[in-house]
Design an enzyme around this catalytic site. Structure first.
Site, PDB file in Angstrom:
ATOM      1  N   ASP A 226       4.680  17.785  11.278  1.00 12.69           N
ATOM      2  CA  ASP A 226       3.315  17.309  11.036  1.00 12.69           C
ATOM      3  C   ASP A 226       3.022  16.051  11.840  1.00 12.69           C
ATOM      4  OD1 ASP A 226       0.810  17.653   9.895  1.00 12.69           O
ATOM      5  OD2 ASP A 226       1.272  16.436   8.130  1.00 12.69           O
TER       6      ASP A 226
ATOM      7  N   LEU B 141      -4.997   3.121  -0.108  1.00 19.43           N
ATOM      8  CA  LEU B 141      -4.932   3.247   1.352  1.00 19.43           C
ATOM      9  C   LEU B 141      -5.358   4.626   1.844  1.00 19.43           C
ATOM     10  CD1 LEU B 141      -1.519   1.453   2.095  1.00 19.43           C
ATOM     11  CD2 LEU B 141      -3.839   0.562   2.467  1.00 19.43           C
ATOM     12  N   GLY B 142      -5.176   5.631   1.014  1.00 17.66           N
ATOM     13  CA  GLY B 142      -5.528   6.984   1.444  1.00 17.66           C
ATOM     14  C   GLY B 142      -5.113   8.002   0.417  1.00 17.66           C
ATOM     15  N   ARG B 143      -5.638   9.189   0.583  1.00 19.01           N
ATOM     16  CA  ARG B 143      -5.351  10.281  -0.331  1.00 19.01           C
ATOM     17  C   ARG B 143      -4.865  11.480   0.443  1.00 19.01           C
ATOM     18  NH1 ARG B 143      -9.836  13.912  -3.556  1.00 19.01           N
ATOM     19  NH2 ARG B 143      -8.420  15.572  -4.159  1.00 19.01           N
ATOM     20  N   GLY B 144      -3.852  12.140  -0.078  1.00 20.40           N
ATOM     21  CA  GLY B 144      -3.362  13.368   0.517  1.00 20.40           C
ATOM     22  C   GLY B 144      -3.438  14.495  -0.487  1.00 20.40           C
ATOM     23  N   ALA B 145      -2.900  15.643  -0.108  1.00 16.10           N
ATOM     24  CA  ALA B 145      -2.965  16.808  -0.985  1.00 16.10           C
ATOM     25  C   ALA B 145      -2.112  16.641  -2.226  1.00 16.10           C
ATOM     26  CB  ALA B 145      -2.522  18.057  -0.215  1.00 16.10           C
TER      27      ALA B 145
ATOM     28  N   LYS C 134       3.318   5.602  -2.802  1.00 16.00           N
ATOM     29  CA  LYS C 134       2.753   6.943  -2.927  1.00 16.00           C
ATOM     30  C   LYS C 134       2.955   7.407  -4.362  1.00 16.00           C
ATOM     31  CE  LYS C 134       2.849  11.600  -0.923  1.00 16.00           C
ATOM     32  NZ  LYS C 134       3.406  12.438   0.165  1.00 16.00           N
TER      33      LYS C 134
ATOM     34  N   VAL D 147      -1.794   9.825  -3.989  1.00 19.86           N
ATOM     35  CA  VAL D 147      -2.599   8.714  -3.481  1.00 19.86           C
ATOM     36  C   VAL D 147      -1.646   7.608  -3.043  1.00 19.86           C
ATOM     37  CG1 VAL D 147      -4.390   7.021  -4.006  1.00 19.86           C
ATOM     38  CG2 VAL D 147      -4.470   9.297  -5.061  1.00 19.86           C
TER      39      VAL D 147
END
Length: 409
Positions: free
Chosen positions: A153, A21-25, A49, A28
């Site tokens: 955030d 679905l997405g990648r963060g720092a 996550k 995934v």
């Protein structure tokens, strides 16, 4: 979730990965389906996550590290475990292998607020849509503040749309803990009473006993704080306590955070102002050609609220007050003309929100994705972070070095 409830452990072998679905720092996020025996029924959809243990270990070997990376992960799950609010995630399970750690929350098929905005005419929301989503964001932030959590955030990418059409605020990577904010009398629904501040046993010891001892409720957890001149956590009971760390996503960072004068819950109301501006105009109010110019605009530029004076523009202006002492707070926000007529006790009971996505996201759950074969979560996560390219991430976040390198005009 109360202290006596046990967080279920997830079996990696019984999780069907539908799509990343997405990648963060730090990890995934995958859309997964729990294939554990459900009496013949399809397993529930979860957002998982997953974080590489190697990437965490690499960071904690640095000279300026004090284990804050592990603290951050534990804190994020502690928040998820403590929150009991329909606009916030519930911790549905934890995952631990030799290579990754992670946790799962409910999947939101409507994607995020930014995705929904781009589907609107001219890629902007109407005032009525903004009013509904603004009211829910106010309720979610107010609840967190009642627990003493500063979110730090808020941005459209972190505001998801649930299957029932209501919002869900996700991603507590940058959150921190201050003394709890007293809730206003007219706000929190009866089923979302803030949890009392008391020491709880470490519910995550099974997952993290090899990582880091349990943290206290006073811990501040973003890695950037470990290189700050201030302590990496706050234990004071002073109701006026502030954090001096520098974190956030650059277009949404409040002026007091850039200035390093200390910040409190009011930074979340600044972020709400930026989000409402983006919902109304399709752009954030202070974006520059680079980070340096963006920060300069945040500190010095008055937002251009183009158009005739309206209650919404007035609310945005009061939220984007640069002096946090003069910035509008929750009681005034809820009583503002733009939100006049909102029945705060019944917002969460609305059965037909403006947009109801249904159970599946057509793009994510497409036939094309289903033909890609089974994804190995461990291999995927390790492959993403094997070079430790932390700067090249979705929604890059500002760290302490950015504050040090910022030039004052």
């Amino acid at each position: 979730m109360n202290a006596d409830q046990v967080v279920p452990s997830l079996d990696l072998g019984k999780l069907k990965v539908i799509s990343p679905l997405g990648r963060g720092a730090k990890g995934v996020v995958f859309l997964v389906q729990d294939e554990t025996d459900h009496n013949g029924d399809d397993g529930e959809l979860l957002a998982l996550k997953a974080i590489s243990r190697a990437s965490i270990t690499k960071k904690t070997k640095k000279k300026d590290s004090d284990g804050s990376e592990y603290k951050r992960i534990c804190f994020e799950q502690e928040v998820l475990g403590r929150c009991e609010h329909p606009l916030l995630p519930k911790l549905r399970g934890v995952l631990s292998t030799d290579n990754i750690v992670g946790y799962a929350i409910d999947y939101c098929p409507g994607r995020d607020l930014n995705y929904l905005r781009k589907k609107q005419t001219e890629k902007m929301f109407s005032d009525d849509l903004i009013r509904f989503y603004a009211a829910e964001l106010v309720l979610a932030l107010e609840y967190l503040h009642g627990l003493g959590i500063v979110y730090r955030d808020l941005k459209p990418e972190n505001v998801m749309i649930q299957e029932n059409g209501h919002l869900m605020l996700v991603d507590f990577d940058l959150s921190t803990k201050l003394s709890p904010k007293s809730p206003s009398r007219s706000t929190t629904p009866t089923n979302t009473t803030p949890i009392k501040n008391k020491k709880k046993r470490n519910k995550f010891s099974k997952l993290y006993k090899c990582c880091h001892p349990g943290i206290t409720e006073g811990d501040s957890v973003h890695p950037a704080e470990s290189v700050n001149s201030e302590p990496s956590y706050i234990t004071t009971t002073d109701p006026h306590s502030k954090s001096n760390s520098f974190v956030g996503t650059e277009e949404y960072v409040a002026p007091e955070m850039i200035q390093g004068t200390g910040h409190d819950f009011s930074v979340d109301w600044w972020c709400l102002g930026v989000v409402l501006h983006e919902m109304l105009y399709g752009t954030t109010p202070f974006r520059g050609i680079n980070r340096k110019e963006t920060f300069y605009r945040v500190l010095s530029k008055t937002p251009e609220l183009v158009g005739e004076p309206t209650p919404l523009r007035d609310l945005i202006r009061k939220l984007l007050e640069k002096d946090p002492k003069q910035r509008i707070r929750v009681a005034e926000i809820k009583g503002h003309d733009f939100l006049k007529g909102v029945d705060w006790e019944k917002v969460l009971e609305i059965s037909r929100p403006p947009y109801i996505p249904g159970r599946f996201d057509d793009d994510v759950c497409s036939e094309e994705n289903s033909k890609k074969g089974r994804i190995d979560i461990e291999d995927f996560v390790q492959g993403v972070f094997k070079e430790d390219v932390i700067g090249d991430v979705i929604g890059e976040k500002v760290d302490q070095n950015a504050a040090k390198n910022f030039l004052v005009f």
